[in-house]
Design an enzyme around this catalytic site. Structure first.
Site, PDB file in Angstrom:
ATOM      1  N   SER A 116      29.602  -9.767 -44.486  1.00  0.00           N
ATOM      2  CA  SER A 116      28.524  -9.862 -43.518  1.00  0.00           C
ATOM      3  C   SER A 116      28.139  -8.447 -43.094  1.00  0.00           C
ATOM      4  O   SER A 116      28.365  -7.484 -43.828  1.00  0.00           O
ATOM      5  CB  SER A 116      28.968 -10.718 -42.325  1.00  0.00           C
ATOM      6  OG  SER A 116      27.909 -10.896 -41.419  1.00  0.00           O
ATOM      7  N   TYR A 174      17.314  -8.113 -45.028  1.00  0.00           N
ATOM      8  CA  TYR A 174      18.757  -7.865 -45.139  1.00  0.00           C
ATOM      9  C   TYR A 174      19.499  -8.496 -43.963  1.00  0.00           C
ATOM     10  O   TYR A 174      20.486  -9.223 -44.152  1.00  0.00           O
ATOM     11  CB  TYR A 174      19.014  -6.358 -45.181  1.00  0.00           C
ATOM     12  CG  TYR A 174      20.479  -5.987 -45.225  1.00  0.00           C
ATOM     13  CD1 TYR A 174      21.149  -5.947 -46.439  1.00  0.00           C
ATOM     14  CD2 TYR A 174      21.187  -5.664 -44.071  1.00  0.00           C
ATOM     15  CE1 TYR A 174      22.494  -5.607 -46.501  1.00  0.00           C
ATOM     16  CE2 TYR A 174      22.520  -5.334 -44.112  1.00  0.00           C
ATOM     17  CZ  TYR A 174      23.183  -5.307 -45.324  1.00  0.00           C
ATOM     18  OH  TYR A 174      24.513  -4.986 -45.377  1.00  0.00           O
ATOM     19  N   LYS A 216      22.209 -11.708 -44.013  1.00  0.00           N
ATOM     20  CA  LYS A 216      23.597 -11.559 -43.586  1.00  0.00           C
ATOM     21  C   LYS A 216      23.973 -12.575 -42.507  1.00  0.00           C
ATOM     22  O   LYS A 216      25.094 -13.096 -42.494  1.00  0.00           O
ATOM     23  CB  LYS A 216      23.853 -10.129 -43.102  1.00  0.00           C
ATOM     24  CG  LYS A 216      23.856  -9.098 -44.219  1.00  0.00           C
ATOM     25  CD  LYS A 216      24.940  -9.397 -45.252  1.00  0.00           C
ATOM     26  CE  LYS A 216      25.026  -8.346 -46.341  1.00  0.00           C
ATOM     27  NZ  LYS A 216      26.081  -8.650 -47.344  1.00  0.00           N
TER      28      LYS A 216
END
Length: 266
Positions: free
Chosen positions: A135, A159, A163
């Site tokens: 993560s 992004y 995550k």
């Protein structure tokens, strides 16, 4: 006891350093990368450590889910068990931001690829196995239209959303599998570590990679994670924590999990 451990994105950065550390401890390490040349160099670097475990290499482009499926098939052909899967491969900035299927590459590489790979390898795992999903401190509520490729996002937004989605999916899968399944954990290895992604994305040298390597080794092998299935570990604070608290209520989270599962064919 030696374990068989697959580390994705292991031709450089935290993935390579983690693979070297695992091999040094005597584990069999399965390396993944996109380039045959980089995989060969990575294998040589890992074999150079004073270990003794087996080192295999698997080439796959994680922006193509067909490649991910073939990687899983290749692992299953050679190995009867995977003790640990470390889903480390990730991407932030790239010249080609849209995949052949019209999806944002961040969602495909950072989310859909590890989801597919994990589900395909579950038959090789048992309750003593572990899945460690990389993560990040960068997390943001997910725009389902962006996930579906209908809305374009900036690289950082995509992004961060990918995550958070992976972190939430880790909890989702852990709940589905229960006590009979492997331990599924999400880990932020540390902010701005000295990886190629950080150097290219932020223009800074970054912090010592060993910070991230240490927590990945603990998540993969240490007793402290043996009962942590479904949890998120934030290495910046050094404790188990809640993921991004805003913008993803139970209804939205359920919609997200349904969307992810529908996009990944096992």
């Amino acid at each position: 006891m030696s374990k068989t451990i697959l580390v994705t994105g292991s031709t450089d950065g935290i993935g390579l350093e983690t693979a070297k550390a695992l091999h040094q401890q005597g584990h069999a390490v399965l390396l993944h990368g996109r380039s045959e040349q980089k995989l060969a160099a990575a294998r040589e670097a890992v074999m150079a450590t004073a270990g003794g475990g087996e080192v295999d290499v698997y080439k796959a482009d994680f922006s193509r889910l067909g490649d991910v499926a073939r990687l899983a098939d290749g692992v299953a052909e050679k190995h009867t068990k995977v003790d640990v899967l470390i889903n480390n491969a990730g991407i932030l900035r790239t010249p080609n931001e849209v995949t052949e299927d019209g999806l944002d590459i961040r969602f495909v590489v950072n989310l859909l690829a590890p989801v597919l790979l994990t589900r395909r390898l579950l038959p090789l795992m048992n309750a003593s196995s572990r899945v460690v999903n990389l993560s990040s401190a960068a997390q943001a509520p997910v725009n389902l239209q962006a996930l579906a490729g209908k809305v374009r996002l900036s690289a950082m937004d995509a992004y961060a959303q990918s995550k958070l989605a992976l972190t939430m999916w880790s909890r989702h899968l852990a709940g589905q599998l229960g006590a009979d399944g492997p331990v599924i954990v999400a880990v932020n290895p540390g902010s701005l570590l000295a990886s190629k992604m950080v150097k290219e994305g932020f223009g800074v040298a970054g912090n010592d990679l060993s910070i991230g390597v240490d927590i990945l080794l603990r998540a993969a092998l240490a007793d402290e994670f043996a009962s942590a299935s479904g949890q998120y570990f934030d290495n910046d604070s050094g404790r188990f924590s809640n993921p991004h608290p805003e913008g993803m209520n139970d209804r939205k989270a359920e919609e997200l999990m349904d969307a992810v599962d529908a996009m990944v064919e096992v």
